[in-house]
Structures are given as C-alpha cells and as structure tokens.
Write an enzyme that holds these catalytic residues in place. Structure first.
Site, PDB file in Angstrom:
ATOM      1  N   CYS A   1       3.071 -44.722  25.835  1.00 12.32           N
ATOM      2  CA  CYS A   1       2.575 -43.517  25.163  1.00 12.32           C
ATOM      3  C   CYS A   1       1.722 -43.929  23.969  1.00 12.32           C
ATOM      4  O   CYS A   1       2.254 -44.285  22.899  1.00 12.32           O
ATOM      5  CB  CYS A   1       3.740 -42.636  24.712  1.00 12.32           C
ATOM      6  SG  CYS A   1       3.214 -41.210  23.729  1.00 12.32           S
TER       7      CYS A   1
ATOM      8  N   CYS B   1       2.194 -41.810  20.828  1.00 12.61           N
ATOM      9  CA  CYS B   1       3.444 -42.066  20.096  1.00 12.61           C
ATOM     10  C   CYS B   1       3.360 -43.330  19.247  1.00 12.61           C
ATOM     11  O   CYS B   1       3.888 -43.366  18.130  1.00 12.61           O
ATOM     12  CB  CYS B   1       4.611 -42.222  21.076  1.00 12.61           C
ATOM     13  SG  CYS B   1       4.806 -40.880  22.241  1.00 12.61           S
ATOM     14  N   ASP B   2       2.718 -44.370  19.771  1.00 13.90           N
ATOM     15  CA  ASP B   2       2.887 -45.699  19.179  1.00 13.90           C
ATOM     16  C   ASP B   2       1.615 -46.380  18.692  1.00 13.90           C
ATOM     17  O   ASP B   2       1.682 -47.498  18.168  1.00 13.90           O
ATOM     18  CB  ASP B   2       3.573 -46.614  20.208  1.00 13.90           C
ATOM     19  CG  ASP B   2       4.939 -46.077  20.618  1.00 13.90           C
ATOM     20  OD1 ASP B   2       5.725 -45.748  19.722  1.00 13.90           O
ATOM     21  OD2 ASP B   2       5.205 -45.967  21.830  1.00 13.90           O
TER      22      ASP B   2
END
Length: 311
Positions: free
Chosen positions: A135, A138-139
């Site tokens: 993701c 997300c990261d």
C-alpha cells in the site's frame, strides 16, 4: 458452560467494503433485518485510495470520504454493524460463528473482497512491512527522499508509482509483462514524472537483499534470464489481488484465480448465498462494479427470502 447467544437476521452480509455497504443499503430498503459483519473497518481497500475520479457523481473524492458517506447512509437506514473476527461460516444454515455469539440469517451475501498478491521473491516475507509494502498510500511517507522500487504494470501500480514519485527521490518500475496494462491517461502522467529512474518491462524481482532492511533488489530479465541489481530502500507491490475465500472452502464453486462463481443475480451454487464485489468471478473489478454487485445481490436475496416465506 453458558450457551452461546444466537441472533437472527433476514440477511447477513460478510464484508463492509463498497459491495457490502451497497448490499446493506438495498437490503434495508427492501425491508430486511440486516447485519454487516466486518473484521477490520468499513470501506476495506477503498480507504487506501487517495483520489477517485471515475465514480459517478463525484469529480474527485478520496476513498475514505466515499466510505464515510456509504457507511453513514447504511447506518442511517438502520443497518446493524458488527466489527469482529469470524471463527467459522456454515453456508447451508446461513450461520456465522464469532467468539462470543452466533448470527443466523435467511440469506447471506459474501463481500469479503481480495487481498494483495505476493511476488514470491526471496526474502519477501522477511521484509514484509519493513521494506516490502502493498500500500503506497499507507507507507510512502516512510521513504521520503529515498529510492524505491514499484512492482506492477496495471492501474494500481501506475497510480502508486505516480504517488511515490511525489515523495521519494526516485522510483524504479519492474513489470512482468511486455508493456503497461494501465489506462493511457495514467501511463502518460507516469512518463511525465521527472524522477522515474527506470522502467523494466518483462522483468521480475528475484531477491530482496539487505540486513535489517532492503538495500537493493536483484531483478531478472524474463527473456534473457540476466540478473541485475537496483539500489532501493523499499519495494512496493501492486500485481493483483487474491480473493479472501479461506472461510468458504468446500462449499462453493470457484473459478479461475479462486474467485467465487455466480450467475447474473450474484447467486452462488449454495441456495440463498450470494457473492458480490472483488471476491466474485467477473471481468472488471472497480468500485462502481462492486457497488452494482452489492445492489444486485441484496435485491436477489430479498426476492429469495420472499419466495421462501410463500412456501
């Protein structure tokens, strides 16, 4: 030992992604007592989408915003939500067993979605969530100003690469196929990014190398079998999805890739059980098609329940 409480509903929906939320709205509007069971949070993978520009009615909206609107709509109609882990599912009796309760329905909609497909590279598991990520939204911020590798060539991979290019020092793309399989507008935008260090079609990541974190990857030319090294601090992966069907083996018919086979009403081979969204075998997997599936499945379930009452 105390007996486990059994709670009865007309319709049980497993999964609170776009398909599950749409099914909940249509079920409730059909007069069905409805519960949605979700392990994590409403929205599922939709929450990870930073920008949506192809959902009718919105010029642009984030996945989290669209989730919030869908969830509030279902909640306002009186749909009940249970956020907990499922222990087992009996499709024939339409029973879902949790750790402290059982839920029994007259019909069921399976809308569990799909999870990220793994590369199968050496050390992928070792660095998972510590240099290997599925993701970008997300990261990506963990790798601001660093070099990263993006694996994949479809819409999701290209979108992720564009997002990473705005944060990271450089992005190297590794794609299994001979060309991108993404929309032309996305590929054009990708090629306009200044810090795309390289695009390797017909290549795969063979090994992720490093001590505590990735330091470089070995990528393989799928034609010549030649191996070369690419320096990176992280590897982001978007090479498709795997349906979340672990709870349902032995009961349903599955098609290519393990997706649940249904008819045009989203009905499975088990009477009174329907499948909607990314878990269902179909040609296209988009938010709008998941919502369509949910509406069809819930409407068909309501019709099934009405016919059962007449018998």
């Amino acid at each position: 030992m105390l007996s486990m409480q059994t709670i009865s509903y007309d319709l049980i929906i497993i999964g609170a992604g776009p398909a599950g939320l749409a099914a909940a709205v249509y079920a409730k509007r059909s007069g069905l007592k409805t519960v949605v069971i979700e392990k994590l949070v409403a929205g599922g993978q939709l929450n990870l989408t930073s920008s949506i520009e192809n959902y009718p009615g919105f010029v642009e909206i984030t996945g989290a915003e669209l989730t919030d609107k869908m969830f509030k709509q279902a909640e306002r109609l009186g749909v009940e939500f249970v956020f907990d882990e499922i222990v087992s599912v009996d499709l024939k009796t339409k029973t879902v067993t949790m750790y402290d309760a059982m839920y029994q329905g007259k019909a069921m909609v399976i809308a569990c979605g799909a999870g990220p497909r793994k590369m199968g590279a050496k050390n992928e598991a070792k660095f998972m969530d510590n240099g290997v990520h599925y993701c970008a939204l997300c990261d990506a911020n963990f790798y601001k100003g660093k070099d990263v590798v993006m694996v994949g060539g479809g819409n999701s991979a290209v979108e992720d690469a564009i997002y990473l290019a705005a944060i990271c020092s450089s992005v190297t793309i590794v794609n299994l196929t001979h060309d991108f399989n993404a929309q032309e507008v996305l590929v054009k935008s990708l090629k306009e990014q200044k810090n795309i260090a390289g695009i390797y079609h017909e290549h795969s990541v063979d090994e992720i190398c490093g001590d505590k974190k990735p330091e470089f990857v070995k990528i393989k030319d799928l034609v010549t079998k030649k191996i070369q090294e690419v320096k990176c601090a992280a590897v982001f992966v978007a090479i498709g999805r795997v349906p979340n069907i672990d709870l349902f083996h032995g009961d349903l018919n599955f098609g290519k890739g393990g997706y649940i086979v249904t008819d045009e009403k989203c009905a499975t081979n088990v009477e009174g059980v329907y499948a909607a969204g990314d878990i269902r075998e179909k040609h296209y997997r988009q938010i709008v098609t998941a919502v369509s599936d949910g509406a069809i499945a819930a409407t068909a379930a309501a019709e099934y329940i009405r016919l059962q009452k007449k018998k």
